[in-house]
Motif scaffolding. Structure first.
Motif, PDB file in Angstrom:
ATOM      1  N   GLN A 232      -4.957  -9.042  -5.804  1.00 32.47           N
ATOM      2  CA  GLN A 232      -4.475  -9.733  -4.437  1.00 32.47           C
ATOM      3  C   GLN A 232      -3.071  -8.027  -4.207  1.00 32.47           C
ATOM      4  O   GLN A 232      -2.767  -8.198  -2.546  1.00 32.47           O
ATOM      5  CB  GLN A 232      -3.297 -10.543  -5.163  1.00 32.47           C
ATOM      6  N   ALA A 233      -2.301  -7.435  -4.439  1.00 29.76           N
ATOM      7  CA  ALA A 233      -1.970  -6.217  -4.374  1.00 29.76           C
ATOM      8  C   ALA A 233      -1.891  -5.653  -2.865  1.00 29.76           C
ATOM      9  O   ALA A 233      -1.470  -4.667  -2.677  1.00 29.76           O
ATOM     10  CB  ALA A 233      -0.667  -5.628  -5.659  1.00 29.76           C
ATOM     11  N   ILE A 234      -3.431  -4.771  -3.888  1.00 31.35           N
ATOM     12  CA  ILE A 234      -3.736  -3.716  -3.186  1.00 31.35           C
ATOM     13  C   ILE A 234      -4.305  -4.359  -1.742  1.00 31.35           C
ATOM     14  O   ILE A 234      -4.482  -4.081  -0.766  1.00 31.35           O
ATOM     15  CB  ILE A 234      -5.254  -3.774  -3.414  1.00 31.35           C
ATOM     16  N   SER A 235      -5.380  -6.149  -1.807  1.00 34.67           N
ATOM     17  CA  SER A 235      -5.211  -6.514  -0.292  1.00 34.67           C
ATOM     18  C   SER A 235      -4.070  -6.610   0.808  1.00 34.67           C
ATOM     19  O   SER A 235      -4.073  -6.322   1.679  1.00 34.67           O
ATOM     20  CB  SER A 235      -5.489  -7.954  -0.387  1.00 34.67           C
ATOM     21  N   LEU A 236      -2.023  -6.843   0.262  1.00 34.24           N
ATOM     22  CA  LEU A 236      -1.403  -7.200   0.440  1.00 34.24           C
ATOM     23  C   LEU A 236      -1.278  -5.595   1.350  1.00 34.24           C
ATOM     24  O   LEU A 236      -0.651  -5.560   2.316  1.00 34.24           O
ATOM     25  CB  LEU A 236      -0.740  -7.690  -0.492  1.00 34.24           C
TER      26      LEU A 236
ATOM     27  N   GLU B  85       1.005   2.146  -1.567  1.00 30.99           N
ATOM     28  CA  GLU B  85       1.755   3.027  -3.050  1.00 30.99           C
ATOM     29  C   GLU B  85       2.474   1.757  -3.253  1.00 30.99           C
ATOM     30  O   GLU B  85       3.335   1.135  -4.179  1.00 30.99           O
ATOM     31  CB  GLU B  85       1.836   4.315  -3.096  1.00 30.99           C
ATOM     32  N   GLY B  86       3.233   1.532  -1.851  1.00 33.53           N
ATOM     33  CA  GLY B  86       4.148   0.228  -2.558  1.00 33.53           C
ATOM     34  C   GLY B  86       4.021  -0.855  -3.054  1.00 33.53           C
ATOM     35  O   GLY B  86       4.508  -1.314  -3.709  1.00 33.53           O
ATOM     36  N   ARG B  87       2.761  -1.637  -2.553  1.00 36.06           N
ATOM     37  CA  ARG B  87       2.723  -2.847  -3.253  1.00 36.06           C
ATOM     38  C   ARG B  87       1.992  -2.498  -5.132  1.00 36.06           C
ATOM     39  O   ARG B  87       2.198  -3.096  -5.352  1.00 36.06           O
ATOM     40  CB  ARG B  87       1.173  -3.237  -2.366  1.00 36.06           C
ATOM     41  N   TYR B  88       1.240  -1.079  -4.791  1.00 32.18           N
ATOM     42  CA  TYR B  88       0.555  -1.329  -6.442  1.00 32.18           C
ATOM     43  C   TYR B  88       2.147  -0.854  -6.993  1.00 32.18           C
ATOM     44  O   TYR B  88       2.552  -0.687  -8.313  1.00 32.18           O
ATOM     45  CB  TYR B  88       0.607   0.307  -6.093  1.00 32.18           C
TER      46      TYR B  88
END
Length: 256
Positions: free
Chosen positions: A87-91, A182-185
């Protein structure tokens, strides 16, 4: 380009090739024989045999698109929670697309990026588990940037150029893509799981819409996406009640 300048750690170790069969395959070999830095990026603008979901191939015209793999070490994520990484990478990829396309961009479960009803990006995530946690993740991203003619049988491709009419500099966009991921990670690393899950649903293609779906035996049924279930399965509300589907177990289709 020797390294990604815009980020804290993603792309600081950068393997950039004039051409390569598959960035994901190269990443898997790198992980098998060494201990690459967290955030190592493998990229090319000429990928010959890119991989999609379920073993499908990803079409990419040379020097027109971004093909990239990121190696991450999300050892803070429990195996049972691994879909939140998805989900985080998709976002992150969606954030990138929305930088250039103001409306219509959504995540199509589980991790394709669509603009209205057309696919602009695909993501392939391969996790290695040790005990109860993820050891490392190989995250492949294919993004259609300047390509305008697609020759494969993919039913609905599009690109940034087709959507905007503009040409884009691939090096500049590679920097932006790494920064957005990176921001979402980092958000994931801060344990903001509920925020990530909520934003994923808010940006989910056809969420809470009545649509016609098809299962592998060919049968059609009407359903509505109402959420994400155990281990990232799609929750569909149907006339027969709530049903869970895994990847490739169901697909949206026009009315039969």
């Amino acid at each position: 380009m020797n390294t990604i300048q815009k980020t804290l750690f993603i792309g600081k170790e950068l393997h950039q090739f004039d051409e390569i069969h598959s960035t994901n395959t190269y990443a898997a070999k790198l992980v098998a024989k060494s201990n690459p830095l967290d955030g190592t990026v493998i990229t090319t603008y000429n990928q010959q045999k890119g991989k999609g979901q379920g073993g499908s191939l990803w079409e990419s015209e040379p020097d027109k698109n971004i093909s990239m793999t990121v190696i991450l070490q999300p050892r803070f994520v429990a195996a049972r929670d691994q879909f939140v990484l998805n989900q985080a990478i998709s976002l992150g990829v969606l954030d990138f697309v929305k930088t250039y396309i103001s409306t219509g961009a959504k995540i199509k479960w589980s991790n394709d990026i669509y603009v209205l009803d057309k696919k602009i990006a695909g993501i392939l995530i391969q996790n290695s588990l040790v005990a109860r946690n993820i050891q490392h993740s190989i995250i492949g991203v294919g993004l259609n940037i300047n390509q305008t003619v697609f020759k494969s049988d993919a039913p609905n491709p599009t690109s940034l150029k087709l959507e905007t009419g503009k040409d884009f500099n691939l090096d500049d966009l590679l920097e932006m893509l790494c920064w957005k991921i990176e921001g979402r990670y980092l958000q994931l690393k801060a344990q903001a799981y509920q925020k990530i899950k909520s934003e994923y649903l808010d940006n989910l293609y056809q969420y809470m819409e009545d649509k016609i779906y098809q299962i592998p035996d060919g049968d059609f049924f009407q359903g509505r996406i109402v959420g994400i279930g155990t281990y990232g399965k799609l929750l569909l509300e149907t006339k027969e009640g709530m049903k869970e589907f895994d990847t490739k177990e169901v697909k949206f289709t026009p009315s039969p």
